[in-house]
Design a protein around this motif. Structure first.
Motif, PDB file in Angstrom:
ATOM      1  N   PHE B 152       0.824  -1.212   0.000  1.00  0.00           N
ATOM      2  CA  PHE B 152       0.000   0.000   0.000  1.00  0.00           C
ATOM      3  C   PHE B 152       0.852   1.253   0.000  1.00  0.00           C
ATOM      4  CE2 PHE B 152      -4.344   1.072   0.093  1.00  0.00           C
ATOM      5  CZ  PHE B 152      -4.985  -0.131  -0.065  1.00  0.00           C
ATOM      6  N   ALA B 153       1.970   1.203   0.746  1.00  0.00           N
ATOM      7  CA  ALA B 153       2.859   2.364   0.775  1.00  0.00           C
ATOM      8  C   ALA B 153       3.385   2.644  -0.631  1.00  0.00           C
ATOM      9  CB  ALA B 153       4.001   2.118   1.750  1.00  0.00           C
ATOM     10  N   LEU B 154       3.806   1.576  -1.327  1.00  0.00           N
ATOM     11  CA  LEU B 154       4.321   1.744  -2.690  1.00  0.00           C
ATOM     12  C   LEU B 154       3.235   2.298  -3.604  1.00  0.00           C
ATOM     13  CD1 LEU B 154       6.392  -1.535  -3.075  1.00  0.00           C
ATOM     14  CD2 LEU B 154       7.277   0.802  -3.046  1.00  0.00           C
ATOM     15  N   TRP B 155       2.045   1.721  -3.479  1.00  0.00           N
ATOM     16  CA  TRP B 155       0.881   2.132  -4.274  1.00  0.00           C
ATOM     17  C   TRP B 155       0.631   3.629  -4.148  1.00  0.00           C
ATOM     18  CZ3 TRP B 155      -2.716  -0.684  -7.158  1.00  0.00           C
ATOM     19  CH2 TRP B 155      -3.955  -0.107  -7.354  1.00  0.00           C
ATOM     20  N   ALA B 196       4.404  11.842   4.301  1.00  0.00           N
ATOM     21  CA  ALA B 196       3.786  11.913   5.633  1.00  0.00           C
ATOM     22  C   ALA B 196       2.444  11.193   5.639  1.00  0.00           C
ATOM     23  CB  ALA B 196       3.621  13.372   6.044  1.00  0.00           C
ATOM     24  N   ALA B 197       1.652  11.422   4.600  1.00  0.00           N
ATOM     25  CA  ALA B 197       0.338  10.767   4.535  1.00  0.00           C
ATOM     26  C   ALA B 197       0.499   9.257   4.484  1.00  0.00           C
ATOM     27  CB  ALA B 197      -0.437  11.257   3.315  1.00  0.00           C
ATOM     28  N   PHE B 201      -0.785   6.522   7.189  1.00  0.00           N
ATOM     29  CA  PHE B 201      -1.662   5.426   6.781  1.00  0.00           C
ATOM     30  C   PHE B 201      -1.077   4.087   7.228  1.00  0.00           C
ATOM     31  CE2 PHE B 201      -3.815   2.623   3.717  1.00  0.00           C
ATOM     32  CZ  PHE B 201      -5.106   3.002   3.973  1.00  0.00           C
ATOM     33  N   ALA B 202       0.241   3.931   7.067  1.00  0.00           N
ATOM     34  CA  ALA B 202       0.901   2.703   7.518  1.00  0.00           C
ATOM     35  C   ALA B 202       0.765   2.568   9.037  1.00  0.00           C
ATOM     36  CB  ALA B 202       2.371   2.713   7.117  1.00  0.00           C
ATOM     37  N   PHE B 203       0.870   3.691   9.738  1.00  0.00           N
ATOM     38  CA  PHE B 203       0.711   3.678  11.197  1.00  0.00           C
ATOM     39  C   PHE B 203      -0.670   3.137  11.568  1.00  0.00           C
ATOM     40  CE2 PHE B 203      -0.866   5.616  15.057  1.00  0.00           C
ATOM     41  CZ  PHE B 203       0.162   5.352  15.960  1.00  0.00           C
ATOM     42  N   PRO B 254      -6.884   7.025  18.271  1.00  0.00           N
ATOM     43  CA  PRO B 254      -5.731   7.456  17.464  1.00  0.00           C
ATOM     44  C   PRO B 254      -6.007   7.382  15.968  1.00  0.00           C
ATOM     45  CG  PRO B 254      -5.037   5.958  19.193  1.00  0.00           C
ATOM     46  CD  PRO B 254      -6.532   5.962  19.206  1.00  0.00           C
ATOM     47  N   SER B 255      -6.587   6.254  15.514  1.00  0.00           N
ATOM     48  CA  SER B 255      -6.826   6.136  14.077  1.00  0.00           C
ATOM     49  C   SER B 255      -7.858   7.163  13.615  1.00  0.00           C
ATOM     50  CB  SER B 255      -7.286   4.733  13.695  1.00  0.00           C
ATOM     51  OG  SER B 255      -7.118   3.837  14.725  1.00  0.00           O
ATOM     52  N   LEU B 256      -8.859   7.411  14.450  1.00  0.00           N
ATOM     53  CA  LEU B 256      -9.876   8.401  14.064  1.00  0.00           C
ATOM     54  C   LEU B 256      -9.248   9.771  13.892  1.00  0.00           C
ATOM     55  CD1 LEU B 256     -13.197   7.776  16.008  1.00  0.00           C
ATOM     56  CD2 LEU B 256     -12.731   7.553  13.574  1.00  0.00           C
ATOM     57  N   VAL B 257      -8.369  10.128  14.825  1.00  0.00           N
ATOM     58  CA  VAL B 257      -7.716  11.445  14.738  1.00  0.00           C
ATOM     59  C   VAL B 257      -6.890  11.535  13.458  1.00  0.00           C
ATOM     60  CG1 VAL B 257      -5.978  12.926  15.798  1.00  0.00           C
ATOM     61  CG2 VAL B 257      -7.702  11.816  17.226  1.00  0.00           C
ATOM     62  N   VAL B 258      -6.091  10.486  13.206  1.00  0.00           N
ATOM     63  CA  VAL B 258      -5.256  10.492  11.999  1.00  0.00           C
ATOM     64  C   VAL B 258      -6.118  10.630  10.754  1.00  0.00           C
ATOM     65  CG1 VAL B 258      -3.759   9.074  10.563  1.00  0.00           C
ATOM     66  CG2 VAL B 258      -3.339   9.230  13.012  1.00  0.00           C
ATOM     67  N   PHE B 259      -7.192   9.865  10.694  1.00  0.00           N
ATOM     68  CA  PHE B 259      -8.043   9.912   9.507  1.00  0.00           C
ATOM     69  C   PHE B 259      -8.731  11.263   9.366  1.00  0.00           C
ATOM     70  CE2 PHE B 259      -8.790   6.307   6.725  1.00  0.00           C
ATOM     71  CZ  PHE B 259      -7.858   5.434   7.214  1.00  0.00           C
ATOM     72  N   ALA B 260      -9.134  11.836  10.498  1.00  0.00           N
ATOM     73  CA  ALA B 260      -9.792  13.138  10.432  1.00  0.00           C
ATOM     74  C   ALA B 260      -8.836  14.186   9.872  1.00  0.00           C
ATOM     75  CB  ALA B 260     -10.282  13.543  11.825  1.00  0.00           C
TER      76      ALA B 260
END
Lengths: 312, 277
Positions: B152-155, B196-197, B201-203, B254-260
């Motif tokens: 996914f990172a490569l993509w 960074a994005a 996303f990997a995180f 944490p994931s919600l914050v990152v996605f927001a």
């Protein structure tokens, strides 16, 4: 930065040329590629091949005697393993049962979000929530919804006078449909985002031209929207079928494969075989069978996509 | 385009139905997390807790080592995100800019790896990590996460690199900048937001991951948050609903914050990768 020499290739007309064809003999390329290539080979490609080898052995966990090559014996056993084929059938029902409604719902949502509607931002924000949640949390959350006593589903049914509700996740007849609903919910965001991207690539002018010509909504969808969306729709559907067929965490948390194996997806079956009963070789053989089926799905959809490309 | 009022009303009704379908399980989770035991036990549950309480959160921390598990998750996810981006960025650059056989093979692998049933990978991986003495360790899990998030990172990164016009690099080369200098001073700064994005996303994917963590981590002190969450559900599937909901909600934050924060960038990245591949 200013460019003193304006080479002809940077003119806007020629801006979209194919990438340079260097590389090949270029050693610098290897330094850029190796840091990713080594872990991929050691921890992904290697184990995949090793896994295929294991499926031809009697490998078990924690055994002292050496592992032996047993040829296709695992696959012969697998052929007669009715429990595995039952789980395989459940996996197919689950994969199709999740993917199809998920696609239709996501298509509807994507079409809505493509319109100029007022609450669009809220829907977009909400559509991200299931995506951001750990699958384990999605499973836990729906256990709370389905809870026979304290769950909101049964309470709503009681309020509507539709009976006393039931224990959805433990009922032999209701468990699989109940987990399928969760699967649809959990995977909708990715599908919606992909389809929305496809929609935003369709040329507006075509829509407007069709509308001026007096084409109704359905005809505009069939003649303008769908042809442009088809490649994206086929790819995302193929991926969804595969991802769903391979899914694990959601159902593990919701039912652990119960009741009576009614929701035991192939991954759950293979996981138990490998890490509860220690049958590594046998479980690897299951994995191989799954890969074979998945390859067929991929091939069919790739063929469909290529054919669509020729038509266009 | 003009839409008739009736059609518009239908559209809003549909949108409302979607909003309810998307939101209600999450709202129910929130509501359950703040309910006192008496309201949870009631046969007629309410949407909004009458006597909201934080007791469930306290109990959740007392019942399971949540903080420790969160720290484990954080370490594995951070490690995976940083390493994945470090090794993926150069490779994505090659895949985007050069049409070598290697780059094409890598693109093929990105697609095919999406289709692996993990069970075929996990058994040999288990044996390999055991031999390397990396089983039941966060380091081993982090390694697996790096490789797992690479496709996914490569993509995403290939899409971001293609968005940087090659003409800029050529211009720098014409100006006399070497290859390395071009990459560092021209390409890298333009790629930074995309990198960074991708890292975030990997995180998130590593933070949310369950299957590998379940198989590879045995001792309770090493387990990550998703694995520890399942301990709230007892062996017979009986759960203490309040603390379960509270812990589940905390694990999502944490994931919600990152996605927001990143919603737009992530979708753009995925789209860029998807459209151009």
């Amino acid at each position: 930065m200013t460019t003193p020499v304006r080479s002809p290739v940077t003119s806007p007309v020629e801006a979209r040329r194919p990438p340079r064809r260097t590389g090949g003999r270029d050693h610098a390329v290897w330094f850029l590629v190796l840091p990713a290539l080594i872990p991929i080979l050691v921890l992904s490609v290697g184990p995949l091949l090793y896994g295929i080898l294991l499926s031809f052995t009697d490998a078990q966990s924690g055994r002292t005697s050496p592992t032996r090559w047993i040829g296709a014996l695992n696959f012969q056993d697998l052929l007669h393993d009715t429990l595995f084929w039952e789980s395989f059938r459940i996996g197919l029902v689950w994969a199709v049962g999740v993917t199809v409604p998920q696609f239709l719902l996501a298509l509807g949502l994507a079409l809505l979000l493509d319109q100029d509607l007022r609450l669009r931002w809220l829907a977009r924000a909400l559509a991200i929530v299931p995506w951001a949640m750990p699958e384990v949390v999605v499973g836990i959350m729906w256990r709370l919804v389905y809870n026979p006593d304290a769950g909101i589903l049964n309470e709503t049914l009681r309020d509507l006078g539709l009976g006393d509700g039931r224990d959805w996740l433990s009922g032999l007849a209701t468990a699989l449909p109940a987990v399928i609903v969760v699967g649809v919910w959990a995977g909708m965001p990715q599908t919606t985002v992909a389809l929305l991207a496809g929609l935003q690539n369709t040329p507006r002018e075509l829509h407007e031209a069709a509308a001026v010509d007096g084409a109704g909504a359905w005809r505009r969808f069939r003649t303008v929207t769908w042809p442009a969306l088809r490649p994206v729709a086929l790819s995302i559907t193929a991926l969804n079928l595969i991802w769903n067929f391979n899914s694990f965490a959601l159902v593990y948390v919701l039912t652990s494969g119960g009741p009576g194996g009614k929701t035991r997806l192939p991954m759950l079956f293979a996981y138990e075989e490998a890490f509860r009963y220690g049958q590594f070789g046998y479980a690897a053989a299951m994995g191989c069978v799954m890969v074979a089926v998945i390859s067929i799905v991929l091939a069919v959809f790739l063929a469909g996509r290529l054919k669509g490309g020729e038509d266009a | 385009m003009r839409t008739r009022p009736a059609a518009r009303a239908g559209q809003y009704a549909a949108l409302l139905a979607y909003l309810i379908f998307l939101a209600f399980p999450f709202l129910w989770l929130l509501s359950t997390a703040f309910k006192p035991p008496r309201e949870l036990g009631s046969l007629h549950p309410t949407w909004i807790p009458r006597h909201p309480t934080l007791a469930n959160f306290r109990q959740a921390f007392e019942e399971q080592p949540l903080l420790h598990a969160a720290l484990n998750s954080l370490l594995a996810a951070l490690g995976a995100a940083v390493v994945a981006v470090l090794v993926a960025t150069p490779m994505a650059y090659v895949m985007a800019r050069h049409r070598t056989r290697l780059a094409r093979a890598a693109s093929g692998w990105v697609v095919v790896s999406q289709a692996f049933p993990f069970v075929l990978i996990i058994i040999p991986l288990f044996l390999v990590l055991k031999r390397l003495r990396l089983i039941d360790s966060l380091a081993g899990l982090t390694l697996v996460y790096v490789v797992w998030s690479l496709p996914f990172a490569l993509w995403m990164l290939v899409g971001y690199v293609r968005a940087v016009p090659a003409e800029l690099e050529e211009a720098a080369a014409v100006d006399g900048a070497g290859r390395v200098r071009t990459l560092v001073s021209v390409t890298a700064p333009l790629l930074a937001p995309g990198i960074a994005a991708t890292a975030l996303f990997a995180f998130v994917t590593a933070w949310n991951e369950f299957f590998f963590a379940l198989v590879l981590l045995k001792s309770p002190g090493n387990q990550t948050l998703p694995v520890v969450l399942t301990h709230f559900i007892g062996a017979e599937g009986v759960a203490d609903l309040g603390p379960l909901a509270a812990a589940a909600f905390l694990a999502t934050l944490p994931s919600l914050v990152v996605f927001a924060l990143l919603q737009r960038r992530i979708t753009q990245g995925l789209i860029a990768g998807a459209v151009k591949s």
